[in-house]
Motif scaffolding. Structure first.
Motif, short mmCIF file in Angstrom:
data_model
loop_
_atom_site.label_atom_id
_atom_site.label_comp_id
_atom_site.label_asym_id
_atom_site.label_seq_id
_atom_site.Cartn_x
_atom_site.Cartn_y
_atom_site.Cartn_z
N GLN A 182 0.84 -1.20 0.00
CA GLN A 182 0.00 0.00 0.00
C GLN A 182 0.87 1.25 0.00
O GLN A 182 1.91 1.28 0.67
N LEU A 183 0.44 2.26 -0.75
CA LEU A 183 1.23 3.48 -0.90
C LEU A 183 0.76 4.57 0.07
O LEU A 183 -0.43 4.70 0.33
N ALA A 184 1.71 5.33 0.56
CA ALA A 184 1.42 6.53 1.36
C ALA A 184 2.29 7.65 0.81
O ALA A 184 3.51 7.49 0.69
N VAL A 185 1.69 8.77 0.44
CA VAL A 185 2.45 9.90 -0.11
C VAL A 185 2.37 11.08 0.85
O VAL A 185 1.30 11.40 1.37
N VAL A 186 3.52 11.69 1.10
CA VAL A 186 3.58 12.94 1.86
C VAL A 186 3.89 14.06 0.86
O VAL A 186 4.84 13.96 0.09
N ALA A 187 3.06 15.10 0.87
CA ALA A 187 3.25 16.24 -0.03
C ALA A 187 3.72 17.44 0.78
O ALA A 187 3.12 17.77 1.81
N VAL A 188 4.79 18.08 0.31
CA VAL A 188 5.27 19.32 0.93
C VAL A 188 5.19 20.42 -0.12
O VAL A 188 5.78 20.32 -1.19
N LEU A 189 4.44 21.47 0.22
CA LEU A 189 4.23 22.59 -0.70
C LEU A 189 5.37 23.60 -0.59
O LEU A 189 5.89 23.84 0.50
N PHE A 190 5.74 24.17 -1.75
CA PHE A 190 6.77 25.20 -1.81
C PHE A 190 6.15 26.52 -2.26
O PHE A 190 5.42 26.54 -3.25
N LYS A 191 6.49 27.59 -1.54
CA LYS A 191 6.08 28.93 -1.97
C LYS A 191 7.32 29.76 -2.25
O LYS A 191 8.32 29.64 -1.52
N VAL A 192 7.26 30.58 -3.27
CA VAL A 192 8.42 31.41 -3.61
C VAL A 192 8.77 32.32 -2.45
O VAL A 192 7.90 32.99 -1.87
#
Ligand SMILES: [Zn+2]
Length: 240
Positions: A133-143
């Protein structure tokens, strides 16, 4: 003992992932997201999504425990993104569940939206447990300020399809924000075959990327984000 069993499986997956090539797809025109097939069209729990914060359910979510370690740099331009393949040994614990970090890769703008707005870029950290099973962690980047973690390898991004492997190393932990609060929901891969059953964690706190760093990525991939998908009957949880 469990760990010893996990390692050879992961090594095989990494090799397969690095060389996998499916049918042609892209982000524009007749190969664009509207024409992706199968679960991409038929699915009811697709990613990415727009997270409307006023509609999230605030709750006690298990803390994300990142047990990441240094991994040799192995940057792959696979024609869709730049991906770092991570050597076995980096893990995340979410409650009682343990997932091995396989790879991370970037999209611009961010695929996820918060209240209707994408961030400038996102990194997806892709993990898999022993059950597959897959688990994804997303980290957002702002300029904003230059990102130190990116700086260590951003000058080495392969501009053409291929792999860069120069003997240096990187720790994915350096990409994470200080605060580990997150949004959680069930979704899918955001690229074909858009397989569902993926456990998503989107970090609430963004990190920064300089305009020059963002442009360096955009020079290779000007736009590699799937549009947001219908939430349907899903619930988005927010950690307290
Ligand atoms: Zn992704």
């Amino acid at each position: 003992m469990k760990l010893l069993h996990l390692l050879p499986i992961t090594a095989t997956l990494l090799t397969a992932g690095a060389w996998a090539s499916g049918p042609h797809w892209g982000y524009h025109g007749k190969h664009g997201p509207k024409h992706w097939e199968g679960e991409c069209q038929m699915g009811r729990a697709q990613s990415p999504i727009n997270i409307v914060t006023s509609k999230t359910v605030s709750t006690e979510l298990p803390p994300l425990v990142f047990q990441y370690q240094e991994s040799p740099l192995q940057l792959v331009n696979n024609g869709h993104t730049i991906q770092q393949n991570v050597a076995p040994g980096s893990r995340i614990r979410i409650g009682d569940d343990v997932y091995e970090l396989l790879q991370f890769h970037f999209h611009t703008p961010s695929e996820e939206q918060i209240n209707g707005k994408p961030a400038d870029m996102v990194v997806h950290l892709v993990h898999k447990n022993e059950q597959g099973q897959l688990a994804v962690v997303a980290v957002l980047f702002k300029v904003g300020a230059e990102n130190k973690a990116l700086k260590s390898f951003w000058g080495k991004l392969p501009a053409k399809e291929g792999t860069l492997d120069d003997g240096s190393s990187i720790n994915a932990f350096d990409l994470l924000p200080e605060n580990h609060g997150y949004f959680a929901f069930s979704g899918s891969l955001t690229t074909p075959p858009c397989t569902e059953g993926v456990r998503w964690q989107v970090m609430k706190e963004p990190v920064t990327v300089s305009r020059a760093q963002l442009n360096a990525f955009k020079k290779i991939f000007p736009m590699n984000a799937r549009p947001v998908q219908a939430l349907n009957d899903r619930e988005v949880k927010a950690s307290k």
